[in-house]
Design a protein around this motif. Structure first.
Motif, PDB file in Angstrom:
ATOM      1  N   LEU A 113       0.662  -0.996   0.086  1.00 31.66           N
ATOM      2  CA  LEU A 113       0.024   0.128   0.104  1.00 31.66           C
ATOM      3  C   LEU A 113       0.799   1.186  -0.169  1.00 31.66           C
ATOM      4  N   TYR A 114       2.006   1.287   0.837  1.00 30.78           N
ATOM      5  CA  TYR A 114       2.800   2.581   0.956  1.00 30.78           C
ATOM      6  C   TYR A 114       3.303   2.777  -0.479  1.00 30.78           C
ATOM      7  N   VAL A 115       3.951   1.506  -0.934  1.00 30.46           N
ATOM      8  CA  VAL A 115       4.513   1.600  -2.384  1.00 30.46           C
ATOM      9  C   VAL A 115       3.500   2.335  -3.423  1.00 30.46           C
ATOM     10  N   MET A 116       2.460   1.871  -3.448  1.00 22.21           N
ATOM     11  CA  MET A 116       1.478   2.075  -4.553  1.00 22.21           C
ATOM     12  C   MET A 116       1.099   3.670  -4.180  1.00 22.21           C
ATOM     13  N   ILE A 117       0.880   4.116  -3.076  1.00 22.53           N
ATOM     14  CA  ILE A 117       0.814   5.517  -2.521  1.00 22.53           C
ATOM     15  C   ILE A 117       1.899   6.355  -3.177  1.00 22.53           C
ATOM     16  N   PHE A 118       3.150   6.115  -2.869  1.00 20.39           N
ATOM     17  CA  PHE A 118       4.413   6.586  -3.517  1.00 20.39           C
ATOM     18  C   PHE A 118       4.097   6.725  -4.864  1.00 20.39           C
ATOM     19  N   SER A 119       4.057   5.518  -5.758  1.00 24.10           N
ATOM     20  CA  SER A 119       3.914   5.642  -6.959  1.00 24.10           C
ATOM     21  C   SER A 119       2.868   6.543  -7.763  1.00 24.10           C
ATOM     22  N   ALA A 158      -5.768   1.857  -9.357  1.00 21.64           N
ATOM     23  CA  ALA A 158      -6.512   0.521  -9.577  1.00 21.64           C
ATOM     24  C   ALA A 158      -5.973  -0.479  -8.531  1.00 21.64           C
ATOM     25  N   VAL A 159      -4.568  -0.514  -8.645  1.00 21.74           N
ATOM     26  CA  VAL A 159      -3.850  -1.468  -7.887  1.00 21.74           C
ATOM     27  C   VAL A 159      -3.921  -0.981  -6.368  1.00 21.74           C
ATOM     28  N   LEU A 160      -3.925   0.125  -5.834  1.00 20.01           N
ATOM     29  CA  LEU A 160      -3.921   0.591  -4.729  1.00 20.01           C
ATOM     30  C   LEU A 160      -5.465   0.122  -4.054  1.00 20.01           C
ATOM     31  N   MET A 161      -6.711   0.337  -4.857  1.00 15.00           N
ATOM     32  CA  MET A 161      -7.786  -0.006  -4.543  1.00 15.00           C
ATOM     33  C   MET A 161      -8.162  -1.490  -4.322  1.00 15.00           C
ATOM     34  N   ALA A 162      -7.444  -2.163  -5.333  1.00 18.42           N
ATOM     35  CA  ALA A 162      -7.514  -3.707  -5.116  1.00 18.42           C
ATOM     36  C   ALA A 162      -6.753  -3.939  -3.806  1.00 18.42           C
ATOM     37  N   LEU A 163      -5.458  -3.545  -3.393  1.00 25.90           N
ATOM     38  CA  LEU A 163      -4.747  -3.758  -2.201  1.00 25.90           C
ATOM     39  C   LEU A 163      -5.690  -3.528  -1.050  1.00 25.90           C
ATOM     40  N   LEU A 164      -6.512  -2.360  -1.004  1.00 26.45           N
ATOM     41  CA  LEU A 164      -7.312  -1.898   0.111  1.00 26.45           C
ATOM     42  C   LEU A 164      -8.347  -3.127   0.262  1.00 26.45           C
ATOM     43  N   LEU A 165      -8.933  -3.432  -0.830  1.00 31.32           N
ATOM     44  CA  LEU A 165     -10.167  -4.395  -0.863  1.00 31.32           C
ATOM     45  C   LEU A 165      -9.718  -5.868  -0.315  1.00 31.32           C
ATOM     46  N   VAL A 166      -8.641  -6.139  -0.680  1.00 33.20           N
ATOM     47  CA  VAL A 166      -7.894  -7.379  -0.310  1.00 33.20           C
ATOM     48  C   VAL A 166      -7.782  -7.368   1.096  1.00 33.20           C
ATOM     49  N   LYS A 167      -7.202  -6.161   1.667  1.00 32.26           N
ATOM     50  CA  LYS A 167      -6.964  -5.995   2.908  1.00 32.26           C
ATOM     51  C   LYS A 167      -8.379  -6.231   3.806  1.00 32.26           C
ATOM     52  N   VAL A 168      -9.307  -5.554   3.229  1.00 33.13           N
ATOM     53  CA  VAL A 168     -10.590  -5.419   3.988  1.00 33.13           C
ATOM     54  C   VAL A 168     -11.058  -6.822   4.043  1.00 33.13           C
ATOM     55  N   THR A 169     -11.308  -7.390   2.728  1.00 38.61           N
ATOM     56  CA  THR A 169     -12.265  -8.593   2.510  1.00 38.61           C
ATOM     57  C   THR A 169     -11.445  -9.883   2.714  1.00 38.61           C
ATOM     58  N   GLY A 170     -10.154  -9.863   2.578  1.00 33.78           N
ATOM     59  CA  GLY A 170      -9.430 -11.347   2.414  1.00 33.78           C
ATOM     60  C   GLY A 170      -9.423 -11.907   1.173  1.00 33.78           C
ATOM     61  N   PHE A 171     -10.014 -11.312   0.207  1.00 34.65           N
ATOM     62  CA  PHE A 171     -10.161 -12.165  -1.115  1.00 34.65           C
ATOM     63  C   PHE A 171      -9.000 -11.736  -2.124  1.00 34.65           C
ATOM     64  N   SER A 172      -8.021 -12.585  -2.182  1.00 33.71           N
ATOM     65  CA  SER A 172      -7.066 -12.146  -2.967  1.00 33.71           C
ATOM     66  C   SER A 172      -7.260 -12.016  -4.434  1.00 33.71           C
ATOM     67  N   SER A 173      -8.500 -12.751  -4.889  1.00 31.55           N
ATOM     68  CA  SER A 173      -9.004 -12.596  -6.365  1.00 31.55           C
ATOM     69  C   SER A 173      -9.040 -11.223  -6.870  1.00 31.55           C
ATOM     70  N   ILE A 174      -9.494 -10.368  -6.106  1.00 31.61           N
ATOM     71  CA  ILE A 174      -9.897  -9.092  -6.108  1.00 31.61           C
ATOM     72  C   ILE A 174      -8.708  -8.322  -7.063  1.00 31.61           C
ATOM     73  N   ASP A 175      -7.328  -8.679  -6.565  1.00 36.64           N
ATOM     74  CA  ASP A 175      -6.005  -8.438  -7.061  1.00 36.64           C
ATOM     75  C   ASP A 175      -5.901  -8.702  -8.619  1.00 36.64           C
ATOM     76  N   ALA A 176      -6.317  -9.952  -9.043  1.00 42.26           N
ATOM     77  CA  ALA A 176      -6.417 -10.294 -10.402  1.00 42.26           C
ATOM     78  C   ALA A 176      -7.652  -9.538 -11.279  1.00 42.26           C
ATOM     79  N   LEU A 177      -8.738  -9.484 -10.621  1.00 38.58           N
ATOM     80  CA  LEU A 177      -9.558  -8.811 -11.304  1.00 38.58           C
ATOM     81  C   LEU A 177      -9.345  -7.373 -11.533  1.00 38.58           C
ATOM     82  N   PHE A 178      -8.878  -6.620 -10.785  1.00 37.47           N
ATOM     83  CA  PHE A 178      -8.467  -5.408 -10.982  1.00 37.47           C
ATOM     84  C   PHE A 178      -7.187  -5.320 -12.043  1.00 37.47           C
ATOM     85  N   GLY A 179      -6.468  -6.466 -12.099  1.00 38.49           N
ATOM     86  CA  GLY A 179      -5.532  -6.467 -13.111  1.00 38.49           C
ATOM     87  C   GLY A 179      -6.056  -6.599 -14.500  1.00 38.49           C
TER      88      GLY A 179
END
Length: 293
Positions: A113-119, A158-179
């Motif tokens: 999350l920190y890396v993507m905010i910086f990016s 989008a990556v930042l949003m995906a990581l936030l949703l993964v952290k909140v929900t625990g569903f790692s597939s969200i990362d791939a859907l955003f990809g």
């Protein structure tokens, strides 16, 4: 050093920084979205370095070997960068579908999350700078670079949003859907850039706004009875115009020449760089063959 060359050096430097931080975060976290973004940044660096080379070459004046200059290398660079963006988008889609099929868990989400905010912050600042340079210089290469990094802003967000949703929900597939969403948008953006670069390489006529401005100048000259064979094209940041001017056959060559010079100066006073060539006709020979064998 021109403002265009400075812009490519800045974008190359930013790409280097983003490559390092994203690859580290992607490897540590296992996030396909971050790794895809890191690959995209690596391609950004390749494109920016080529853009630096292209602009350096394009800025060289016309010579005996390149009578019209080397401006079209900028359009070639835009086509290459568009191809790079397209490959990047396809790779992101591949990695995203691969993760959906085989699955994987994310780790060290906070670091990611920190890396993507910086990016996101760094890329946004770069886009603002490149957009300013593109508007000031009218340079197609810088415009392409700005568009490229605009897509990066969306992908980083989008990556930042995906990581936030993964952290909140625990569903790692969200990362791939955003990809997948990022990949589709990147591919769509690439086609627009490729189209613009190719059309310039094919000597597409200038846009309607510029053409209408040229025609207004030609129509305003009362001593010009008509004109034909109006041809326009663009090479780099230079606009080329050719036109046949029809005068009364009794006009003195010197007077016709002075009028043609005046028309050329008026066109050259329009926004941008212009090279204007006029041909003087004593009658309207439109459609006729100038030479016969």
């Amino acid at each position: 050093m021109s403002i265009q060359r400075k812009a490519t050096i800045v974008s190359s430097s930013v790409a280097c920084v983003l490559i390092v931080v994203k690859f580290i975060a992607g490897i540590l976290s296992g996030s396909v979205a971050i790794l895809a973004s890191a690959i995209d940044s690596l391609l950004d660096l390749s494109a920016s370095l080529f853009n630096l080379y292209a602009i350096t070459k394009a800025e060289k004046p016309a010579d005996l070997k390149f009578n019209y200059g080397r401006g079209k290398i900028e359009s070639l660079a835009a086509v290459i960068e568009g191809s790079v963006i397209l490959v990047s988008g396809i790779f992101i889609l591949y990695q995203s579908f691969k993760k959906i099929i085989f699955g994987s868990e994310l780790a060290r989400i906070d670091l990611s999350l920190y890396v993507m905010i910086f990016s996101l912050i760094l890329t946004t600042a770069l886009v603002l700078y490149l957009s300013y340079v593109a508007k000031k210089s009218k340079n197609l290469v810088i415009k392409a670079d700005a568009l490229h990094y605009k897509t990066d802003i969306l992908s980083n967000a989008a990556v930042l949003m995906a990581l936030l949703l993964v952290k909140v929900t625990g569903f790692s597939s969200i990362d791939a859907l955003f990809g997948i969403a990022i990949g589709l948008y990147v591919v769509y953006s690439a086609f627009g850039l490729l189209k613009e670069g190719v059309l310039v390489l094919l000597d597409r006529a200038l846009d309607d706004e510029k053409l209408n401005a040229i025609k207004e100048i030609l129509d305003s000259e009362k001593q010009v009875e008509s004109y034909h064979d109006l041809k326009t094209r663009q090479s780099g940041n230079t606009n080329f115009v050719e036109v046949h001017l029809v005068f009364n056959s009794r006009i003195l060559l010197r007077d016709a020449h002075d009028i043609a010079d005046s028309i050329e100066c008026k066109i050259q006073s329009l926004e941008g760089n212009w090279i204007v060539i006029t041909h003087l006709d004593p009658y309207d020979d439109e459609g006729s063959q100038a030479c016969s064998i």
